[in-house]
Design a protein around this motif. Sequence first.
Motif, PDB file in Angstrom:
ATOM      1  N   MET A 152      -0.184   7.300 -12.748  1.00 19.52           N
ATOM      2  CA  MET A 152       0.921   6.514 -13.301  1.00 19.52           C
ATOM      3  C   MET A 152       1.672   5.784 -12.194  1.00 19.52           C
ATOM      4  SD  MET A 152       2.482   9.145 -16.141  1.00 19.52           S
ATOM      5  CE  MET A 152       3.844   8.071 -16.566  1.00 19.52           C
ATOM      6  N   LEU A 153       1.921   6.475 -11.094  1.00 14.05           N
ATOM      7  CA  LEU A 153       2.617   5.879  -9.954  1.00 14.05           C
ATOM      8  C   LEU A 153       1.841   4.705  -9.388  1.00 14.05           C
ATOM      9  CD1 LEU A 153       4.915   5.911  -7.862  1.00 14.05           C
ATOM     10  CD2 LEU A 153       3.591   7.622  -6.584  1.00 14.05           C
ATOM     11  N   GLN A 154       0.544   4.872  -9.272  1.00 13.57           N
ATOM     12  CA  GLN A 154      -0.314   3.804  -8.762  1.00 13.57           C
ATOM     13  C   GLN A 154      -0.223   2.568  -9.653  1.00 13.57           C
ATOM     14  OE1 GLN A 154      -4.500   4.810  -8.787  1.00 13.57           O
ATOM     15  NE2 GLN A 154      -4.920   3.459  -7.042  1.00 13.57           N
ATOM     16  N   ILE A 155      -0.217   2.764 -10.941  1.00 10.34           N
ATOM     17  CA  ILE A 155      -0.111   1.648 -11.894  1.00 10.34           C
ATOM     18  C   ILE A 155       1.283   1.033 -11.838  1.00 10.34           C
ATOM     19  CG2 ILE A 155      -0.074   1.077 -14.357  1.00 10.34           C
ATOM     20  CD1 ILE A 155      -2.380   3.191 -14.635  1.00 10.34           C
ATOM     21  N   CYS A 156       2.314   1.867 -11.828  1.00 11.94           N
ATOM     22  CA  CYS A 156       3.694   1.379 -11.798  1.00 11.94           C
ATOM     23  C   CYS A 156       4.001   0.597 -10.530  1.00 11.94           C
ATOM     24  CB  CYS A 156       4.675   2.531 -11.936  1.00 11.94           C
ATOM     25  SG  CYS A 156       4.690   3.263 -13.579  1.00 11.94           S
ATOM     26  N   ALA A 157       3.338   0.937  -9.438  1.00 17.72           N
ATOM     27  CA  ALA A 157       3.549   0.235  -8.174  1.00 17.72           C
ATOM     28  C   ALA A 157       2.748  -1.059  -8.103  1.00 17.72           C
ATOM     29  CB  ALA A 157       3.184   1.149  -7.008  1.00 17.72           C
ATOM     30  N   ILE A 215      11.958   2.163  -5.948  1.00 18.59           N
ATOM     31  CA  ILE A 215      11.437   3.280  -6.736  1.00 18.59           C
ATOM     32  C   ILE A 215      10.526   2.707  -7.820  1.00 18.59           C
ATOM     33  CG2 ILE A 215      12.050   5.175  -8.287  1.00 18.59           C
ATOM     34  CD1 ILE A 215      14.651   5.418  -6.624  1.00 18.59           C
ATOM     35  N   ASP A 216       9.271   3.167  -7.805  1.00 15.56           N
ATOM     36  CA  ASP A 216       8.265   2.639  -8.733  1.00 15.56           C
ATOM     37  C   ASP A 216       8.167   3.442 -10.019  1.00 15.56           C
ATOM     38  OD1 ASP A 216       7.142   0.480  -7.003  1.00 15.56           O
ATOM     39  OD2 ASP A 216       6.726   2.193  -5.705  1.00 15.56           O
ATOM     40  N   LEU A 217       8.508   4.723  -9.965  1.00 10.77           N
ATOM     41  CA  LEU A 217       8.402   5.599 -11.133  1.00 10.77           C
ATOM     42  C   LEU A 217       9.493   6.659 -11.060  1.00 10.77           C
ATOM     43  CD1 LEU A 217       6.781   6.694 -13.647  1.00 10.77           C
ATOM     44  CD2 LEU A 217       5.426   8.017 -12.017  1.00 10.77           C
ATOM     45  N   VAL A 226       2.114   7.784  -0.549  1.00  9.27           N
ATOM     46  CA  VAL A 226       2.970   8.308  -1.614  1.00  9.27           C
ATOM     47  C   VAL A 226       4.283   8.799  -1.001  1.00  9.27           C
ATOM     48  CG1 VAL A 226       3.202  10.070  -3.404  1.00  9.27           C
ATOM     49  CG2 VAL A 226       0.984   8.984  -3.008  1.00  9.27           C
ATOM     50  N   ASN A 227       5.389   8.240  -1.480  1.00  4.41           N
ATOM     51  CA  ASN A 227       6.721   8.691  -1.082  1.00  4.41           C
ATOM     52  C   ASN A 227       7.346   9.386  -2.276  1.00  4.41           C
ATOM     53  OD1 ASN A 227       6.732   7.307   1.513  1.00  4.41           O
ATOM     54  ND2 ASN A 227       6.838   5.443   0.294  1.00  4.41           N
ATOM     55  N   ILE A 228       7.878  10.577  -2.046  1.00  7.81           N
ATOM     56  CA  ILE A 228       8.488  11.339  -3.127  1.00  7.81           C
ATOM     57  C   ILE A 228       9.930  11.651  -2.744  1.00  7.81           C
ATOM     58  CG2 ILE A 228       8.391  13.442  -4.512  1.00  7.81           C
ATOM     59  CD1 ILE A 228       5.374  13.544  -3.910  1.00  7.81           C
ATOM     60  N   ASN A 263       0.805  -1.222   0.000  1.00  5.75           N
ATOM     61  CA  ASN A 263       0.000   0.000   0.000  1.00  5.75           C
ATOM     62  C   ASN A 263       0.840   1.275   0.000  1.00  5.75           C
ATOM     63  OD1 ASN A 263      -2.692   0.247  -0.411  1.00  5.75           O
ATOM     64  ND2 ASN A 263      -3.221   0.478   1.739  1.00  5.75           N
ATOM     65  N   SER A 264       1.958   1.218  -0.700  1.00  5.89           N
ATOM     66  CA  SER A 264       2.869   2.344  -0.753  1.00  5.89           C
ATOM     67  C   SER A 264       3.499   2.403  -2.142  1.00  5.89           C
ATOM     68  CB  SER A 264       3.950   2.164   0.316  1.00  5.89           C
ATOM     69  OG  SER A 264       4.863   3.222   0.273  1.00  5.89           O
ATOM     70  N   ALA A 265       3.889   3.590  -2.573  1.00  7.06           N
ATOM     71  CA  ALA A 265       4.549   3.756  -3.867  1.00  7.06           C
ATOM     72  C   ALA A 265       5.525   4.916  -3.766  1.00  7.06           C
ATOM     73  CB  ALA A 265       3.526   4.013  -4.962  1.00  7.06           C
ATOM     74  N   THR A 266       6.629   4.789  -4.485  1.00  8.18           N
ATOM     75  CA  THR A 266       7.687   5.803  -4.426  1.00  8.18           C
ATOM     76  C   THR A 266       7.988   6.333  -5.819  1.00  8.18           C
ATOM     77  OG1 THR A 266       8.669   4.698  -2.521  1.00  8.18           O
ATOM     78  CG2 THR A 266      10.059   6.255  -3.708  1.00  8.18           C
ATOM     79  N   VAL A 267       8.017   7.659  -5.924  1.00  5.54           N
ATOM     80  CA  VAL A 267       8.378   8.323  -7.181  1.00  5.54           C
ATOM     81  C   VAL A 267       9.667   9.096  -6.947  1.00  5.54           C
ATOM     82  CG1 VAL A 267       6.932  10.348  -6.700  1.00  5.54           C
ATOM     83  CG2 VAL A 267       7.564   9.821  -9.051  1.00  5.54           C
TER      84      VAL A 267
END
Length: 182
Positions: free
Chosen positions: A151-156, A65-67, A44-46, A14-18
Amino acid sequence: MAALAAFAKLPAINSATVLLVGTNEDFQEQLAETMLKEKEDFKVNIHLTRSLPLPAERDHIRPRIDLIVFMINVKSKYSFKDIESSLRHVDANFFLGKVCFLVIGACEMNQISVDVDTVLKLADCYCSPVLFCELECENTRISTARQLLRMLQICAGHVSGVSALSFSSLMGSYIDYSSIME
């Protein structure tokens, strides 16, 4: 220093990093703040950096890193050259849908230092989509932040049935570059 690897780490639940890569820290911070203000169902981690490679000594604490978003300010040749050199430090697997280019400053044609066609050719060479944004305009910044979050959600991997690669290939075929060139 080693290339930034796409699948070297396990994804966080339940986390994603850009990773925002660009020479203008003000633009990065504006976009990051706008992205964090949006309500999402995942954390969301940036991370921000001026260029790649990232320091190897912090690799053990760096999340997956997802995106990667390469922010190119077309008003600055330095911005483009720095992004070009940073691309060499990215593992080829990232270019399977986990990279996009964000072009800033393309609407002010009299101040452009880097031809937009040059950026489009670079993106085409890396099979990655291009987004255009004027970060000074709040509505455009919000819209771009929402696109990047999706995009981040999809990439993760948080959207079932859609992979980063399939989404990227769909997105690449629907971007209308002619409107920006007028």
